[in-house]
Design a protein around this motif. Sequence first.
Motif, short mmCIF file in Angstrom:
data_model
loop_
_atom_site.label_atom_id
_atom_site.label_comp_id
_atom_site.label_asym_id
_atom_site.label_seq_id
_atom_site.Cartn_x
_atom_site.Cartn_y
_atom_site.Cartn_z
N PRO A 236 -7.61 13.57 -15.10
CA PRO A 236 -7.80 13.14 -13.72
C PRO A 236 -6.55 12.46 -13.19
O PRO A 236 -5.82 11.80 -13.93
N ARG A 237 -6.30 12.63 -11.91
CA ARG A 237 -5.16 11.98 -11.27
C ARG A 237 -5.58 10.58 -10.84
O ARG A 237 -6.59 10.40 -10.16
N VAL A 238 -4.83 9.59 -11.22
CA VAL A 238 -5.15 8.21 -10.91
C VAL A 238 -3.97 7.58 -10.20
O VAL A 238 -2.84 7.63 -10.69
N ARG A 239 -4.20 6.99 -9.03
CA ARG A 239 -3.12 6.34 -8.30
C ARG A 239 -2.71 5.07 -9.02
O ARG A 239 -3.53 4.36 -9.60
N GLN A 240 -1.42 4.77 -8.97
CA GLN A 240 -0.93 3.54 -9.60
C GLN A 240 -1.55 2.34 -8.91
O GLN A 240 -1.60 2.26 -7.69
N PRO A 241 -2.09 1.36 -9.66
CA PRO A 241 -2.73 0.21 -9.03
C PRO A 241 -1.71 -0.71 -8.37
O PRO A 241 -0.56 -0.77 -8.77
N MET A 242 -2.18 -1.41 -7.33
CA MET A 242 -1.33 -2.39 -6.68
C MET A 242 -1.31 -3.67 -7.50
O MET A 242 -2.29 -4.00 -8.18
N PRO A 243 -0.22 -4.42 -7.46
CA PRO A 243 -0.15 -5.66 -8.25
C PRO A 243 -1.14 -6.68 -7.74
O PRO A 243 -1.37 -6.81 -6.53
N ASP A 244 -1.76 -7.41 -8.67
CA ASP A 244 -2.69 -8.48 -8.31
C ASP A 244 -1.88 -9.75 -8.11
O ASP A 244 -1.30 -10.28 -9.06
N LEU A 245 -1.82 -10.21 -6.86
CA LEU A 245 -1.02 -11.39 -6.57
C LEU A 245 -1.65 -12.67 -7.11
O LEU A 245 -0.97 -13.65 -7.33
N ARG A 246 -2.98 -12.64 -7.27
CA ARG A 246 -3.68 -13.83 -7.75
C ARG A 246 -4.65 -13.43 -8.86
O ARG A 246 -5.86 -13.34 -8.64
N PRO A 247 -4.13 -13.19 -10.06
CA PRO A 247 -5.00 -12.72 -11.14
C PRO A 247 -6.05 -13.73 -11.56
O PRO A 247 -7.08 -13.34 -12.12
N ALA A 248 -5.82 -15.01 -11.31
CA ALA A 248 -6.79 -16.03 -11.72
C ALA A 248 -7.97 -16.13 -10.78
O ALA A 248 -8.96 -16.77 -11.08
N ARG A 249 -7.87 -15.50 -9.59
CA ARG A 249 -8.95 -15.60 -8.61
C ARG A 249 -10.13 -14.77 -9.07
O ARG A 249 -9.96 -13.67 -9.60
N PRO A 250 -11.37 -15.23 -8.87
CA PRO A 250 -12.52 -14.44 -9.30
C PRO A 250 -12.60 -13.12 -8.56
O PRO A 250 -12.22 -13.02 -7.39
N ALA A 251 -13.09 -12.09 -9.23
CA ALA A 251 -13.19 -10.74 -8.63
C ALA A 251 -14.28 -10.70 -7.58
O ALA A 251 -15.20 -11.49 -7.60
N HIS B 31 0.82 -1.21 0.00
CA HIS B 31 0.00 0.00 0.00
C HIS B 31 0.86 1.26 0.00
O HIS B 31 0.52 2.25 -0.66
N ALA B 32 1.97 1.23 0.73
CA ALA B 32 2.87 2.40 0.74
C ALA B 32 3.44 2.63 -0.65
O ALA B 32 3.51 3.78 -1.13
N ASP B 33 3.85 1.56 -1.33
CA ASP B 33 4.40 1.68 -2.68
C ASP B 33 3.36 2.20 -3.67
O ASP B 33 3.70 2.85 -4.66
N ALA B 34 2.09 1.89 -3.39
CA ALA B 34 1.01 2.33 -4.29
C ALA B 34 0.60 3.77 -4.05
O ALA B 34 -0.27 4.28 -4.75
N GLY B 35 1.22 4.43 -3.07
CA GLY B 35 0.94 5.84 -2.84
C GLY B 35 -0.24 6.12 -1.94
O GLY B 35 -0.76 7.23 -1.92
N VAL B 36 -0.70 5.12 -1.15
CA VAL B 36 -1.76 5.38 -0.19
C VAL B 36 -1.27 6.40 0.83
O VAL B 36 -0.17 6.25 1.37
N PRO B 37 -2.03 7.46 1.12
CA PRO B 37 -1.57 8.47 2.09
C PRO B 37 -1.22 7.84 3.44
O PRO B 37 -1.87 6.89 3.88
N VAL B 38 -0.20 8.40 4.08
CA VAL B 38 0.33 7.78 5.30
C VAL B 38 -0.71 7.75 6.41
O VAL B 38 -0.78 6.77 7.18
N TYR C 31 7.61 2.47 6.49
CA TYR C 31 7.39 1.81 5.21
C TYR C 31 7.58 2.79 4.05
O TYR C 31 7.98 2.40 2.96
N TYR C 32 7.29 4.07 4.27
CA TYR C 32 7.48 5.06 3.22
C TYR C 32 8.95 5.38 3.04
O TYR C 32 9.38 5.73 1.94
#
Length: 524
Positions: free
Chosen positions: A509-524, A316-323, A341-342
Amino acid sequence: MNFTEIRQDWLRSAVKEWAFFTLPQRRGNVMATLQDVVNAFAALSESLAIQRADRGDEIRAVGRLDAAAFLNRLAYLQQTGATSAKQRVRICRYLVNHLGRMKSLGMTRPGRPLHGLPDDFTLLREDIPDDPEDSEAGRDLPLQVMQQICDLLPTFGEFGRHGIENRVAVELLIDTGRRPHEICNLRWDCLKQDSDGQYVLIYDNYKSRRNGRRLPISQATAQAIMEQQQRTRTEFPSTPTSELALLPTQRANPHGRKPITSSWLSSRHKEWVQSLPDFTAPAQVEVDGVMVTRMRPFDKAQVFLYAYRHTYCQRHADAGVPVDVLRVLMDHRTLDTTQGYYRVTEKRRREAVDRVSTMQFDRHGNRVWRQAKALLDSEHARRAVGEVAVPYGVCTEPSNVAAGGNDCPVRFRCVGCGHFRTDVSYLPDLEAYLADLLRNRERLAAALDADDWAKAEAVPSDEEISRVRRLIKRVKDGMDDLDAGQRAEIEEAITVARRGRQGVMLGMPRVRQPMPDLRPARPA
């Protein structure tokens, strides 16, 4: 039990009486645990004897200042290596719990050992330091290792007793970042929905005694909980759901009220990890005097339950979530813990900048910083102050920098400006910009309601389109010149740089970078 290290008569008598009341309430071999509590009071006794003129013998004279002096002494002993961080936390926790219990047992009444003890001689819940596990930023697991663990997680469900419960527990640890005992002790009815229909996890923060905490979770995590609820309900149909554990143990648990323990889960998890194939992760190695990135075996000892919490927080810190938001998500008591972590994130980003700067280009596609090995701190600072982000690179034009990127003298025609720089991490943005130029040219050519002069002003020039195409080709050619190891190193740096990059506000629009999906095959 040995009470001789407690020097004050009143404190020694109180601890003996506490042990007398407590021992019959415990089961099994508890002498070691009780001795640990006695030793914690011995540490308090030593502090009183050292720091008070009366050596702590006068019970009516002690107070909150003595408790504060004891806490400061513990911190000093940790800094000098005389005690560990875990031992410091354990001592404080024992004293907070059991000093209060002594008072609740009536030991302050006349004729009892603590009669005359001032009310302010106490340790508060907030006096307990953060667990060292919460303060060890930088112990997160690499993305590649997490992906390997998640791919193999279904095999944990087939690994010995409580296999399914163990697998679900680890899945929840990965998805929620909670502490192991918080997950193991989840109740059956831990899943709720907010007024907007979004799922939240209800859990108890046992460390800080904050119960009923609410954590937003994804639909996939909620689905895993609902499936586990169904399994538990099927196994224990007669027990009210309000009394059921979500992850019940199979030992001496006929009604499903007892959960698996974090110590059991930790042991089974360690055995499972050791049974898996070797993990690999990118690591810096020296080849012919040059540091390069290679996939190397990853130490399995670093894969433990608490590492999933570190990884959740770092992700979450790497994805830019505010502290301040992340502090609430992690339920940290202090902001300093979260900020660690930041600091790790900033270090990784600086290393990534060092790497991608070796493949930086000007507007003509010429390489700059070709011989750069690492940017000095002063150069990092200069770059931070002396340039501003543009949609597909950076700008060093002074007036535009001073205006925060909102005063471009050439109206954001960056590829025609000598102050423009880009690097390989902006390649997707350059390609998107080229597609946008071509699309706009076609739209303007088809427009009927615009004057010719307006069309001429707005239509992208052939020179600009050619310049962007040439720049993209130079960047790609630079990547093609790299060997496999260098390419892996640059690609890893690109991932880090793009993940931490803020969106550029130029009417977009400003868009935060998405976090990596560790399990892309898992249903949403």
